[in-house]
Design an enzyme around this catalytic site. Structure first.
Site, PDB file in Angstrom:
ATOM      1  N   GLY A 317      -5.159  -3.739  42.938  1.00 43.76           N
ATOM      2  CA  GLY A 317      -6.546  -4.181  42.888  1.00 43.76           C
ATOM      3  C   GLY A 317      -6.727  -5.342  41.941  1.00 43.76           C
ATOM      4  CD1 TRP A 320      -7.935  -8.220  47.651  1.00 41.50           C
ATOM      5  CD2 TRP A 320      -9.520  -8.208  46.074  1.00 41.50           C
ATOM      6  NE1 TRP A 320      -9.129  -8.562  48.249  1.00 41.50           N
ATOM      7  CE2 TRP A 320     -10.113  -8.563  47.311  1.00 41.50           C
ATOM      8  CE3 TRP A 320     -10.320  -8.131  44.939  1.00 41.50           C
ATOM      9  CZ2 TRP A 320     -11.477  -8.834  47.426  1.00 41.50           C
ATOM     10  CZ3 TRP A 320     -11.673  -8.409  45.054  1.00 41.50           C
ATOM     11  CH2 TRP A 320     -12.232  -8.749  46.283  1.00 41.50           C
ATOM     12  CG  HIS A 321     -10.228  -8.827  41.186  1.00 46.13           C
ATOM     13  ND1 HIS A 321      -9.886  -7.497  41.358  1.00 46.13           N
ATOM     14  CD2 HIS A 321     -11.581  -8.882  41.274  1.00 46.13           C
ATOM     15  CE1 HIS A 321     -10.987  -6.783  41.523  1.00 46.13           C
ATOM     16  NE2 HIS A 321     -12.023  -7.594  41.491  1.00 46.13           N
ATOM     17  N   GLY A 322      -6.795 -11.940  41.723  1.00 43.04           N
ATOM     18  CA  GLY A 322      -6.223 -13.239  41.435  1.00 43.04           C
ATOM     19  C   GLY A 322      -4.733 -13.169  41.173  1.00 43.04           C
ATOM     20  CG  PHE A 473     -11.981 -13.124  42.307  1.00 40.91           C
ATOM     21  CD1 PHE A 473     -11.027 -13.643  41.460  1.00 40.91           C
ATOM     22  CD2 PHE A 473     -13.149 -12.617  41.765  1.00 40.91           C
ATOM     23  CE1 PHE A 473     -11.233 -13.665  40.100  1.00 40.91           C
ATOM     24  CE2 PHE A 473     -13.348 -12.613  40.402  1.00 40.91           C
ATOM     25  CZ  PHE A 473     -12.394 -13.140  39.569  1.00 40.91           C
TER      26      PHE A 473
END
Length: 473
Positions: A317, A320-322, A473
């Site tokens: 997770g 996923w943001h960066g 993102f």
């Protein structure tokens, strides 16, 4: 195109809404699709091709999954589809990160070995790829409807209210709304009110506290006072920026007859990190639970594996943001606390001390999330420990305005009182039992929203361009 821009508010949105409501029902999906593509192409036309290609690929693979004659064939096509969608993320979001990390292990850089290149991240790609993956998996599970029209699916993936920064939607939840949805003055008015509330969150609160956060994270060697103040300001900025966008997306959806899932539920009143992730970015939490945590075994495989699953989900997770080690560390931080709460029972604590502990854990984690690099995060942490001194230097004190401090206090008060404000407004502005509207339920909310909208537009006119934080993102 940005929701908080004059182009969107005074050109695109009025023109699109007029065209949408003039369009006969059978052509509304086409109008949605065309408008959403114009909205996306306003940024870059070339990346519109990637969006279209990913959408058509997902739809065609979904058909092959649906019509596969054996379980093995369904699994094969699902694997091909998921790999293809995640491959888009792999190339555009993570290729450079993994290349940089790999070469660093050998003490060199991509430039030195002549394999370095720059890849521009397509806006919103993380969101529409996750929606595509959920459609493929739901189709494999038999949860997606069988009669999926290409035009409806393309409109779903490109739906401009949530295309750029969510909420992350699932086709199975909106399929019925593409076949039939209600349009009414009441629903449109409710959506418009929700939109302007979200816009006010972004413009009047998030943008107002942003300079305080920037002062702590961009100056270097922040003092104890500035480090804590800046971390708190960013904590509030991120919440009102992202929840404001979600409110605007949900409001726009209602104006078009759609009902999207809620994405935030007053997360800063949580008394555990477990509760926090039930209240923060709800659509992502649900996605990670249904398509990653449960398939890994969830909490059905013993305590040790459960802790590993929690850590795995949160690290992914974070990624996923960066594509940066700061996001990995942020995921490790939250995954570790989720495992600790599960092992010790801290998640069940409801005391004021639990609230303070949760806010502290979240705030400390946001430092890594905000910092441009791990050394920058460590610099802020050093400031929070007093290693850079206690008092702000003269330059920082000069840049820190009374207006910025006042808005930090106001934003903190709004975040703390948000559930109570919702209850008060719900009780004061609700229709009577017979369904009729009182003066309070009809006039007061409209006057408040109108005033809020006017203040927001006036503020927009005097400030510079400020994109939403989750666009990165």
């Amino acid at each position: 195109m940005v929701f908080s821009s004059e182009t969107f508010l005074f050109l695109f949105l009025p023109a699109f809404l007029a065209l949408y409501y003039l369009t006969p029902w059978r052509w509304k999906s086409l109008t949605l699709l065309a408008g959403s593509y114009v909205f996306y192409a306003w940024w870059r036309v070339d990346f519109l091709l990637l969006l279209v290609g990913t959408t058509v690929f997902t739809y065609l693979v979904g058909r092959r999954i649906r019509h596969a004659g054996t379980d093995r064939a369904r699994r094969l096509w699902t694997g091909i589809g998921v790999a293809g969608c995640l491959g888009v993320l792999g190339v555009f979001k993570y290729a450079v990160f993994f290349l940089d990390s790999l070469t660093a292990l050998f003490g060199t850089t991509p430039d030195q070995i002549g394999v370095h290149w720059q890849i521009l991240l397509p806006i919103g790609v993380s969101f529409y790829v996750f929606q595509s993956v959920s459609y493929l998996v739901d189709t494999h599970r038999g949860d997606a409807p069988d009669d999926v029209r290409l035009i409806d699916f393309m409109a779903f993936i490109a739906l401009f209210p949530q295309l750029i920064a969510g909420p992350i939607l699932r086709y199975k939840d909106l399929a019925g709304q593409f076949r039939h949805r209600t349009h009414s003055v009441e629903l449109f008015s409710d959506g418009m009110s929700r939109f302007f509330i979200g816009l006010a969150k972004k413009v009047l609160l998030a943008d107002a506290v942003a300079p305080v956060a920037d002062l702590a994270f961009s100056g270097g060697n922040p003092s104890l006072t500035l480090a804590w103040l800046g971390a708190a300001a960013y904590m509030l900025q991120l919440y009102f920026d992202f929840s404001g966008y979600s409110d605007m997306a949900i409001g726009l959806g209602r104006m078009l007859g759609f009902r999207f899932i809620e994405n935030f539920d007053a997360p800063y009143i949580s008394r555990s990190i477990t509760e926090f992730w039930r209240r923060w970015h709800i659509s992502l939490s649900v996605w990670l639970r249904d398509y990653l945590y449960i398939p890994l075994g969830g909490n059905r495989v013993g305590n040790a594996r459960t802790y590993v699953n929690l850590m795995t989900v949160m690290v992914l997770g974070g990624l996923w943001h960066g594509a940066a080690w700061t996001y990995v560390l942020w995921g490790v931080w939250h995954g570790g606390w989720l495992a600790l709460e599960r092992a010790t029972g801290l998640a069940r604590s409801r005391t004021p001390l639990a609230l303070g502990r949760t806010l502290l854990v979240v705030l400390v984690g946001w430092v890594t999330f905000r910092a441009a690099s791990v050394p920058d995060a460590l610099d802020v942490y050093a400031g929070m420990l007093g290693l850079n001194g206690v008092r702000m230097d003269a330059a920082a004190a000069f840049d820190l305005t009374g207006e910025g401090l006042a808005f930090v206090a106001i934003a903190a008060l709004v975040a703390a009182l948000e559930p109570r404000l919702r209850r008060l407004s719900g009780g004061a502005f609700a229709p009577r039992a017979d369904g009729t509207l009182t003066v309070a339920s009809a006039v007061v909310p409209s006057a408040l929203v109108t005033t809020l909208a006017a203040l927001t537009v006036l503020k927009l006119a005097e400030q510079s361009f400020s994109p939403f934080l989750y666009f990165q993102f």
